[in-house]
Design a protein around this motif. Structure first.
Motif, PDB file in Angstrom:
ATOM      1  N   ILE A   1       0.842  -1.203   0.000  1.00 54.76           N
ATOM      2  CA  ILE A   1       0.000   0.000   0.000  1.00 54.76           C
ATOM      3  C   ILE A   1       0.876   1.251   0.000  1.00 54.76           C
ATOM      4  O   ILE A   1       0.649   2.184  -0.784  1.00 54.76           O
ATOM      5  CB  ILE A   1      -0.942   0.011   1.222  1.00 54.76           C
ATOM      6  CG1 ILE A   1      -1.837  -1.222   1.199  1.00 54.76           C
ATOM      7  CG2 ILE A   1      -1.793   1.281   1.234  1.00 54.76           C
ATOM      8  CD1 ILE A   1      -2.555  -1.482   2.482  1.00 54.76           C
ATOM      9  N   PHE A   2       1.874   1.267   0.862  1.00 54.89           N
ATOM     10  CA  PHE A   2       2.807   2.399   0.882  1.00 54.89           C
ATOM     11  C   PHE A   2       3.456   2.565  -0.494  1.00 54.89           C
ATOM     12  O   PHE A   2       3.629   3.681  -0.971  1.00 54.89           O
ATOM     13  CB  PHE A   2       3.899   2.193   1.934  1.00 54.89           C
ATOM     14  CG  PHE A   2       3.524   2.631   3.317  1.00 54.89           C
ATOM     15  CD1 PHE A   2       3.178   3.947   3.575  1.00 54.89           C
ATOM     16  CD2 PHE A   2       3.548   1.737   4.379  1.00 54.89           C
ATOM     17  CE1 PHE A   2       2.852   4.367   4.858  1.00 54.89           C
ATOM     18  CE2 PHE A   2       3.221   2.151   5.669  1.00 54.89           C
ATOM     19  CZ  PHE A   2       2.866   3.466   5.909  1.00 54.89           C
ATOM     20  N   ASN A   3       3.825   1.446  -1.123  1.00 53.76           N
ATOM     21  CA  ASN A   3       4.523   1.528  -2.406  1.00 53.76           C
ATOM     22  C   ASN A   3       3.604   2.008  -3.525  1.00 53.76           C
ATOM     23  O   ASN A   3       4.033   2.745  -4.406  1.00 53.76           O
ATOM     24  CB  ASN A   3       5.149   0.182  -2.769  1.00 53.76           C
ATOM     25  CG  ASN A   3       6.253   0.329  -3.780  1.00 53.76           C
ATOM     26  OD1 ASN A   3       7.090   1.222  -3.679  1.00 53.76           O
ATOM     27  ND2 ASN A   3       6.262  -0.529  -4.777  1.00 53.76           N
ATOM     28  N   LYS A   4       2.339   1.601  -3.498  1.00 52.41           N
ATOM     29  CA  LYS A   4       1.404   2.000  -4.559  1.00 52.41           C
ATOM     30  C   LYS A   4       0.829   3.401  -4.330  1.00 52.41           C
ATOM     31  O   LYS A   4       0.771   4.210  -5.250  1.00 52.41           O
ATOM     32  CB  LYS A   4       0.259   0.992  -4.666  1.00 52.41           C
ATOM     33  CG  LYS A   4       0.645  -0.292  -5.365  1.00 52.41           C
ATOM     34  CD  LYS A   4      -0.559  -1.213  -5.527  1.00 52.41           C
ATOM     35  CE  LYS A   4      -0.157  -2.476  -6.278  1.00 52.41           C
ATOM     36  NZ  LYS A   4      -1.255  -3.414  -6.436  1.00 52.41           N
ATOM     37  N   LYS A   5       0.390   3.679  -3.117  1.00 52.45           N
ATOM     38  CA  LYS A   5      -0.268   4.957  -2.851  1.00 52.45           C
ATOM     39  C   LYS A   5       0.714   6.057  -2.440  1.00 52.45           C
ATOM     40  O   LYS A   5       0.405   7.231  -2.557  1.00 52.45           O
ATOM     41  CB  LYS A   5      -1.304   4.790  -1.727  1.00 52.45           C
ATOM     42  CG  LYS A   5      -2.489   3.939  -2.116  1.00 52.45           C
ATOM     43  CD  LYS A   5      -3.562   3.968  -1.051  1.00 52.45           C
ATOM     44  CE  LYS A   5      -4.309   5.288  -1.087  1.00 52.45           C
ATOM     45  NZ  LYS A   5      -5.488   5.292  -0.207  1.00 52.45           N
ATOM     46  N   GLY A   6       1.861   5.620  -1.936  1.00 54.46           N
ATOM     47  CA  GLY A   6       2.824   6.574  -1.398  1.00 54.46           C
ATOM     48  C   GLY A   6       2.695   6.654   0.110  1.00 54.46           C
ATOM     49  O   GLY A   6       1.625   6.376   0.672  1.00 54.46           O
ATOM     50  N   TYR A   7       3.770   7.008   0.763  1.00 51.57           N
ATOM     51  CA  TYR A   7       3.772   7.104   2.222  1.00 51.57           C
ATOM     52  C   TYR A   7       2.808   8.195   2.690  1.00 51.57           C
ATOM     53  O   TYR A   7       2.048   8.015   3.623  1.00 51.57           O
ATOM     54  CB  TYR A   7       5.188   7.391   2.733  1.00 51.57           C
ATOM     55  CG  TYR A   7       6.138   6.235   2.546  1.00 51.57           C
ATOM     56  CD1 TYR A   7       6.276   5.249   3.508  1.00 51.57           C
ATOM     57  CD2 TYR A   7       6.890   6.109   1.386  1.00 51.57           C
ATOM     58  CE1 TYR A   7       7.134   4.175   3.338  1.00 51.57           C
ATOM     59  CE2 TYR A   7       7.763   5.041   1.190  1.00 51.57           C
ATOM     60  CZ  TYR A   7       7.874   4.080   2.170  1.00 51.57           C
ATOM     61  OH  TYR A   7       8.718   3.017   1.994  1.00 51.57           O
ATOM     62  N   PHE A   8       2.840   9.328   1.995  1.00 54.07           N
ATOM     63  CA  PHE A   8       2.034  10.477   2.407  1.00 54.07           C
ATOM     64  C   PHE A   8       0.543  10.205   2.238  1.00 54.07           C
ATOM     65  O   PHE A   8      -0.260  10.559   3.082  1.00 54.07           O
ATOM     66  CB  PHE A   8       2.446  11.717   1.600  1.00 54.07           C
ATOM     67  CG  PHE A   8       1.870  12.996   2.118  1.00 54.07           C
ATOM     68  CD1 PHE A   8       2.324  13.558   3.299  1.00 54.07           C
ATOM     69  CD2 PHE A   8       0.863  13.640   1.420  1.00 54.07           C
ATOM     70  CE1 PHE A   8       1.780  14.738   3.790  1.00 54.07           C
ATOM     71  CE2 PHE A   8       0.307  14.820   1.896  1.00 54.07           C
ATOM     72  CZ  PHE A   8       0.775  15.371   3.082  1.00 54.07           C
ATOM     73  N   ALA A   9       0.166   9.551   1.142  1.00 53.27           N
ATOM     74  CA  ALA A   9      -1.252   9.334   0.834  1.00 53.27           C
ATOM     75  C   ALA A   9      -1.856   8.122   1.534  1.00 53.27           C
ATOM     76  O   ALA A   9      -3.072   7.976   1.587  1.00 53.27           O
ATOM     77  CB  ALA A   9      -1.438   9.191  -0.675  1.00 53.27           C
ATOM     78  N   THR A  10      -1.014   7.246   2.075  1.00 56.83           N
ATOM     79  CA  THR A  10      -1.542   6.082   2.783  1.00 56.83           C
ATOM     80  C   THR A  10      -2.140   6.525   4.111  1.00 56.83           C
ATOM     81  O   THR A  10      -1.467   7.152   4.923  1.00 56.83           O
ATOM     82  CB  THR A  10      -0.438   5.027   3.020  1.00 56.83           C
ATOM     83  OG1 THR A  10       0.044   4.580   1.755  1.00 56.83           O
ATOM     84  CG2 THR A  10      -0.968   3.836   3.796  1.00 56.83           C
ATOM     85  N   SER A  11      -3.395   6.196   4.315  1.00 61.55           N
ATOM     86  CA  SER A  11      -4.085   6.622   5.538  1.00 61.55           C
ATOM     87  C   SER A  11      -4.059   5.516   6.591  1.00 61.55           C
ATOM     88  O   SER A  11      -3.794   4.350   6.283  1.00 61.55           O
ATOM     89  CB  SER A  11      -5.537   6.972   5.218  1.00 61.55           C
ATOM     90  OG  SER A  11      -6.240   5.800   4.835  1.00 61.55           O
ATOM     91  N   LEU A  12      -4.386   5.896   7.808  1.00 61.40           N
ATOM     92  CA  LEU A  12      -4.487   4.912   8.885  1.00 61.40           C
ATOM     93  C   LEU A  12      -5.595   3.912   8.560  1.00 61.40           C
ATOM     94  O   LEU A  12      -5.473   2.718   8.848  1.00 61.40           O
ATOM     95  CB  LEU A  12      -4.758   5.606  10.220  1.00 61.40           C
ATOM     96  CG  LEU A  12      -4.842   4.684  11.438  1.00 61.40           C
ATOM     97  CD1 LEU A  12      -3.556   3.887  11.615  1.00 61.40           C
ATOM     98  CD2 LEU A  12      -5.144   5.475  12.687  1.00 61.40           C
ATOM     99  N   SER A  13      -6.644   4.391   7.909  1.00 61.13           N
ATOM    100  CA  SER A  13      -7.741   3.515   7.491  1.00 61.13           C
ATOM    101  C   SER A  13      -7.239   2.458   6.500  1.00 61.13           C
ATOM    102  O   SER A  13      -7.640   1.289   6.571  1.00 61.13           O
ATOM    103  CB  SER A  13      -8.850   4.351   6.862  1.00 61.13           C
ATOM    104  OG  SER A  13      -9.851   3.522   6.340  1.00 61.13           O
ATOM    105  N   ASP A  14      -6.355   2.861   5.565  1.00 61.96           N
ATOM    106  CA  ASP A  14      -5.765   1.897   4.634  1.00 61.96           C
ATOM    107  C   ASP A  14      -5.004   0.817   5.392  1.00 61.96           C
ATOM    108  O   ASP A  14      -5.068  -0.370   5.042  1.00 61.96           O
ATOM    109  CB  ASP A  14      -4.783   2.594   3.673  1.00 61.96           C
ATOM    110  CG  ASP A  14      -5.453   3.551   2.710  1.00 61.96           C
ATOM    111  OD1 ASP A  14      -6.590   3.283   2.297  1.00 61.96           O
ATOM    112  OD2 ASP A  14      -4.825   4.570   2.367  1.00 61.96           O
ATOM    113  N   ILE A  15      -4.281   1.235   6.407  1.00 61.05           N
ATOM    114  CA  ILE A  15      -3.450   0.310   7.186  1.00 61.05           C
ATOM    115  C   ILE A  15      -4.312  -0.653   8.000  1.00 61.05           C
ATOM    116  O   ILE A  15      -4.065  -1.860   8.012  1.00 61.05           O
ATOM    117  CB  ILE A  15      -2.477   1.094   8.101  1.00 61.05           C
ATOM    118  CG1 ILE A  15      -1.504   1.918   7.243  1.00 61.05           C
ATOM    119  CG2 ILE A  15      -1.726   0.167   9.039  1.00 61.05           C
ATOM    120  CD1 ILE A  15      -0.730   2.980   8.007  1.00 61.05           C
TER     121      ILE A  15
END
Length: 197
Positions: A18-32
């Motif tokens: 997720i970090f690699n596809k969306k980026g560190y900045f755009a990855t939300s806690l909800s994604d995690i």
């Protein structure tokens, strides 16, 4: 590995794509939490904050690539074969790299340079180690008489790194793995023409 360590590793492995596809900045806690099936409290019980998780994810991804590349290289007996094994790793793994969002080193480098200063030292170190690995292979080839004595190992190492990362980016955006394969074949031709004795 303790249960706590297993949980941390699970979080890292599930959030890395997720970090690699969306980026560190755009990855939300909800994604995690969605990716892991864990609660916010469980995530923050294992990592200080999202930045801390991002650092661990980047370390995991960069070490995973480094280990996979090294597995290819250590099987080879000559510097030329080691160098070609390096290129072949990217050729053989391009589809997986593209499907997972591209090269995690390059993706992190772009973000770290612009908006994630806490990650910059880790990314710089990864690229420095990658460069040194290539320099070592080239110097080995010079010292054992495979490669021309007057070449600059550092210049070629930097060139190869830029070509690989640029090739991944261009092929990923075009959707043509063939473009990257052509580039890697041309890199081998460059070695045969400009480096090899």
């Amino acid at each position: 590995m303790s249960k706590a360590e297993q949980t941390r590793q699970f979080i890292i492995e599930r959030t890395a794509p997720i970090f690699n596809k969306k980026g560190y900045f755009a990855t939300s806690l909800s994604d995690i939490t969605t990716a892991t099936g864990l609660t916010k409290g469980s995530i923050y019980g294992n990592f200080k904050d999202k930045d801390d998780l991002a650092i661990h994810v980047y370390t995991y991804q960069s070490e995973k690539i480094s280990e996979a590349v090294n597995q290819q290289i250590i099987l080879q007996k000559t510097a030329l074969k080691k160098l070609f094994a390096f290129f072949d790793f990217y050729k053989e793994n391009f589809k997986n790299i593209a499907a997972s969002g591209g090269c995690p080193l390059m993706n992190a480098a772009i973000e770290a340079d612009d908006s994630l200063p806490f990650l910059t030292p880790k990314v710089k170190r990864s690229f420095a180690l990658w460069k040194q690995r290539l320099i070592s292979i080239l110097e080995e080839g010079i010292n054992n008489g495979e490669f021309k004595r007057d070449i600059s190992a550092e210049h070629f190492a930097v060139t190869f790194m830029a070509m690989i990362e640029g090739g991944i980016l261009l092929s990923k955006i075009s959707g043509r793995a063939k473009d990257f394969a052509i580039l890697l074949d041309n890199m081998k031709e460059m070695v045969n023409r400009e480096i090899k004795i």
